[in-house]
Motif scaffolding. Structure first.
Motif, PDB file in Angstrom:
ATOM      1  N   LEU A 103       8.725  86.402 111.642  1.00  0.00           N
ATOM      2  CA  LEU A 103       9.919  87.253 111.678  1.00  0.00           C
ATOM      3  C   LEU A 103      10.694  87.142 110.367  1.00  0.00           C
ATOM      4  O   LEU A 103      11.163  88.146 109.822  1.00  0.00           O
ATOM      5  CB  LEU A 103      10.814  86.879 112.861  1.00  0.00           C
ATOM      6  N   ASP A 104      10.792  85.936 109.822  1.00  0.00           N
ATOM      7  CA  ASP A 104      11.452  85.747 108.538  1.00  0.00           C
ATOM      8  C   ASP A 104      10.718  86.516 107.442  1.00  0.00           C
ATOM      9  O   ASP A 104      11.347  87.197 106.621  1.00  0.00           O
ATOM     10  CB  ASP A 104      11.511  84.252 108.192  1.00  0.00           C
ATOM     11  N   ASN A 105       9.389  86.442 107.419  1.00  0.00           N
ATOM     12  CA  ASN A 105       8.584  87.174 106.432  1.00  0.00           C
ATOM     13  C   ASN A 105       8.820  88.674 106.563  1.00  0.00           C
ATOM     14  O   ASN A 105       9.061  89.371 105.572  1.00  0.00           O
ATOM     15  CB  ASN A 105       7.103  86.838 106.623  1.00  0.00           C
ATOM     16  N   TYR A 106       8.770  89.201 107.776  1.00  0.00           N
ATOM     17  CA  TYR A 106       8.993  90.627 108.013  1.00  0.00           C
ATOM     18  C   TYR A 106      10.396  91.037 107.565  1.00  0.00           C
ATOM     19  O   TYR A 106      10.568  92.076 106.914  1.00  0.00           O
ATOM     20  CB  TYR A 106       8.784  90.972 109.499  1.00  0.00           C
ATOM     21  N   THR A 107      11.387  90.224 107.892  1.00  0.00           N
ATOM     22  CA  THR A 107      12.768  90.535 107.518  1.00  0.00           C
ATOM     23  C   THR A 107      12.915  90.595 106.002  1.00  0.00           C
ATOM     24  O   THR A 107      13.566  91.507 105.468  1.00  0.00           O
ATOM     25  CB  THR A 107      13.732  89.489 108.119  1.00  0.00           C
ATOM     26  N   LEU A 108      12.307  89.651 105.285  1.00  0.00           N
ATOM     27  CA  LEU A 108      12.363  89.654 103.825  1.00  0.00           C
ATOM     28  C   LEU A 108      11.690  90.894 103.244  1.00  0.00           C
ATOM     29  O   LEU A 108      12.238  91.556 102.357  1.00  0.00           O
ATOM     30  CB  LEU A 108      11.703  88.393 103.266  1.00  0.00           C
TER      31      LEU A 108
END
Length: 175
Positions: free
Chosen positions: A22-27
């Motif tokens: 989720l962090d990767n997608y958000t970035l």
């Protein structure tokens, strides 16, 4: 004495993975949205000239939201490289081209690749100065692509097997 089961250990590992994905997608999504909104300003066009579109398949020059990302509709969000498309208006008569971008977090960096072009790294957090450097790269990639093909035509060698762009034409009233 611990009462955690192997399943609890597995579930905790899956939670950790899910948070990272989720962090990767958000970035990646944040960068994509900044590129889509900023590249048109960079080009100096007064009309909306950049949209987030799917990286593959049919598209029209309109914003697709989460549908513009390769992980859209995949259920469990995979951790790794995420692709998105940028539809860029390239003429005054409504011609659009799709650039496909791949990005993923690698340690303190967000690594970005223009498919069929060069790689670029953003140190996190993404600075406005570095974003302008990326706009320069996108502009160079697009203009070089058109100029190289025109030069090849003039010299008798054009077409070839290089990765190209997907063009569409949309009437100005359509976008």
């Amino acid at each position: 004495m611990s009462t955690a089961t192997r399943f609890d250990t597995l579930a905790n590992a899956a939670i950790r993975y899910g948070e990272a994905s989720l962090d990767n997608y958000t970035l990646v999504r944040s960068l994509a949205e900044r590129v889509a909104s900023g590249f048109c300003r960079y080009l100096g066009d007064e009309k909306k000239c950049v949209h987030l579109v799917p990286p593959e398949g049919p598209f029209s020059p309109t914003d697709y939201g989460s549908g513009a990302f390769s992980v859209s509709g995949k259920g469990f969000l995979p951790l790794g490289s995420i692709k998105f498309g940028l539809a860029v208006r390239v003429s005054h008569t409504g011609d659009w081209i799709r650039l496909v971008i791949s990005a993923e977090k690698e340690g303190p960096d967000l690594d970005v690749s223009i498919i069929g072009g060069r790689d670029f790294a953003f140190r996190l957090p993404v600075s406005e100065e570095r974003l302008q450097d990326f706009f320069n790269l996108l502009f160079e990639h697009l203009t070089d692509w058109f100029n190289d093909r025109a030069d090849h035509y003039l010299n008798g060698s054009y077409g070839g097997g290089a990765i190209g762009f997907e063009f569409i034409h949309a009437d100005e009233g359509d976008v």
